[in-house]
Design an enzyme around this catalytic site. Structure first.
Site, short mmCIF file in Angstrom:
data_model
loop_
_atom_site.label_atom_id
_atom_site.label_comp_id
_atom_site.label_asym_id
_atom_site.label_seq_id
_atom_site.Cartn_x
_atom_site.Cartn_y
_atom_site.Cartn_z
N HIS A 82 0.80 -1.22 0.00
CA HIS A 82 0.00 0.00 0.00
C HIS A 82 0.84 1.28 0.00
O HIS A 82 0.29 2.38 0.00
CB HIS A 82 -0.96 0.00 1.19
CG HIS A 82 -1.99 -1.08 1.09
ND1 HIS A 82 -1.92 -2.24 1.82
CD2 HIS A 82 -3.09 -1.19 0.32
CE1 HIS A 82 -2.95 -3.01 1.53
NE2 HIS A 82 -3.68 -2.40 0.61
N HIS A 133 -2.15 -6.33 -6.03
CA HIS A 133 -2.33 -7.52 -5.21
C HIS A 133 -3.80 -7.94 -5.21
O HIS A 133 -4.68 -7.17 -5.56
CB HIS A 133 -1.84 -7.28 -3.77
CG HIS A 133 -2.50 -6.13 -3.09
ND1 HIS A 133 -2.14 -4.80 -3.30
CD2 HIS A 133 -3.53 -6.08 -2.20
CE1 HIS A 133 -2.90 -4.01 -2.57
NE2 HIS A 133 -3.76 -4.76 -1.89
N CYS A 174 -14.27 -6.13 3.35
CA CYS A 174 -13.29 -6.13 2.27
C CYS A 174 -11.92 -6.38 2.87
O CYS A 174 -11.60 -5.86 3.94
CB CYS A 174 -13.33 -4.84 1.46
SG CYS A 174 -13.41 -3.34 2.41
N HIS A 207 -7.99 -8.96 2.09
CA HIS A 207 -7.05 -9.64 1.20
C HIS A 207 -6.90 -11.09 1.62
O HIS A 207 -6.81 -11.36 2.82
CB HIS A 207 -5.66 -9.00 1.29
CG HIS A 207 -5.67 -7.52 1.23
ND1 HIS A 207 -5.71 -6.73 2.36
CD2 HIS A 207 -5.65 -6.68 0.18
CE1 HIS A 207 -5.70 -5.46 2.00
NE2 HIS A 207 -5.67 -5.40 0.69
N GLU A 256 -13.91 -9.86 11.39
CA GLU A 256 -14.49 -8.51 11.40
C GLU A 256 -15.89 -8.45 11.98
O GLU A 256 -16.24 -7.47 12.64
CB GLU A 256 -14.52 -7.93 9.98
CG GLU A 256 -13.17 -7.55 9.45
CD GLU A 256 -13.25 -6.74 8.16
OE1 GLU A 256 -14.32 -6.17 7.86
OE2 GLU A 256 -12.24 -6.68 7.46
N TYR A 304 -8.33 -1.96 -9.97
CA TYR A 304 -8.43 -0.51 -9.75
C TYR A 304 -7.24 -0.04 -8.93
O TYR A 304 -6.58 -0.82 -8.25
CB TYR A 304 -9.74 -0.14 -9.04
CG TYR A 304 -9.72 -0.40 -7.56
CD1 TYR A 304 -9.42 0.62 -6.64
CD2 TYR A 304 -9.95 -1.67 -7.06
CE1 TYR A 304 -9.37 0.36 -5.29
CE2 TYR A 304 -9.91 -1.93 -5.71
CZ TYR A 304 -9.61 -0.91 -4.83
OH TYR A 304 -9.55 -1.16 -3.48
N GLU A 351 -4.48 2.01 -2.74
CA GLU A 351 -4.96 0.67 -3.05
C GLU A 351 -4.62 0.43 -4.51
O GLU A 351 -4.78 1.31 -5.34
CB GLU A 351 -6.48 0.56 -2.85
CG GLU A 351 -6.93 0.62 -1.41
CD GLU A 351 -6.56 -0.62 -0.60
OE1 GLU A 351 -5.84 -1.51 -1.10
OE2 GLU A 351 -6.98 -0.69 0.56
N GLU A 373 -5.44 -2.92 -6.50
CA GLU A 373 -5.98 -4.25 -6.27
C GLU A 373 -6.64 -4.87 -7.49
O GLU A 373 -7.23 -4.17 -8.30
CB GLU A 373 -7.01 -4.22 -5.13
CG GLU A 373 -6.41 -3.80 -3.81
CD GLU A 373 -7.39 -3.80 -2.67
OE1 GLU A 373 -6.94 -3.99 -1.53
OE2 GLU A 373 -8.60 -3.60 -2.90
N TRP A 419 -13.48 2.05 -3.93
CA TRP A 419 -13.78 0.72 -4.47
C TRP A 419 -15.26 0.37 -4.28
O TRP A 419 -15.87 -0.21 -5.16
CB TRP A 419 -12.88 -0.36 -3.86
CG TRP A 419 -12.99 -0.52 -2.38
CD1 TRP A 419 -13.88 -1.32 -1.69
CD2 TRP A 419 -12.22 0.15 -1.39
NE1 TRP A 419 -13.69 -1.19 -0.34
CE2 TRP A 419 -12.67 -0.30 -0.13
CE3 TRP A 419 -11.16 1.07 -1.44
CZ2 TRP A 419 -12.11 0.14 1.06
CZ3 TRP A 419 -10.61 1.51 -0.26
CH2 TRP A 419 -11.08 1.05 0.97
#
Length: 178
Positions: free
Chosen positions: A21, A28, A63, A65, A83, A98, A108, A110, A155
């Site tokens: 980042h 990624h 959201c 990874h 979360e 994006y 970002e 990603e 996003w």
């Protein structure tokens, strides 16, 4: 360690989250979950004030990874537990690439997999990750994004727009009450 990918989503290595980042970001793999209740309302989260990128912005349900060596199925289930202390069956809809910069704090960059699903049980926010939760109807969300787009992560706005424009029939399966 995050999964580095090329534009065709082929794995090309791994790198720590912070390094992915920094600056303009390094491409990624990521995912976004859009989960709805039985009334057809989307669960939104307001990101923690401790987040490096887009703190206190509203975003989709979850959201994150996948970790290096982790499948999307395992990663999405893990992050829902971490979360929101919940589980849900999700269906893959599409993926897209994006890049978005957040001032001088990083970016970002990603290749993001987007999923839809329905919540089958209660949720409770992990306060280290989430500032606030709320449910919103699709119509109210569209009006809010039009009125105050700066409250939402980039996003999330891109994904929501594409879900409405290209995947409206699939989205409608979740936004209509059971």
């Amino acid at each position: 360690m995050l999964i580095l990918v090329d534009a065709d989503d082929r794995e090309v290595g791994s790198l720590g989250k912070e390094a992915c980042h920094d600056g303009g970001g390094i491409l990624h793999r990521a995912f976004s979950l859009f989960l709805f209740d039985d009334q057809g309302r989307l669960l939104l989260q307001r990101r923690s004030k401790e987040k490096r990128l887009w703190p206190k912005y509203w975003s989709n349900t979850c959201c994150s990874h996948p970790r290096y060596g982790e499948t999307m199925e395992v990663a999405t289930a893990r992050r829902l537990r971490e979360e929101l202390n919940t589980a849900a069956d999700v269906e893959f809809v599409y993926k897209f690439e994006y890049q978005a910069r957040f001032s001088d704090r990083g970016s970002e960059n990603e290749l993001c997999w987007v999923y839809l699903g329905r919540l089958g049980q209660a949720v409770s926010a992990n306060e280290a990750e989430i500032e606030e939760l709320r449910y919103v109807s699709a119509n109210d969300l569209n009006q809010e994004i039009d009125a105050v787009p700066e409250r939402f992560t980039p996003w999330f706005k891109m994904e929501w727009k594409r879900l409405n424009e290209e995947f409206a029939d699939r989205l409608r399966c979740y936004t209509e009450p059971l």
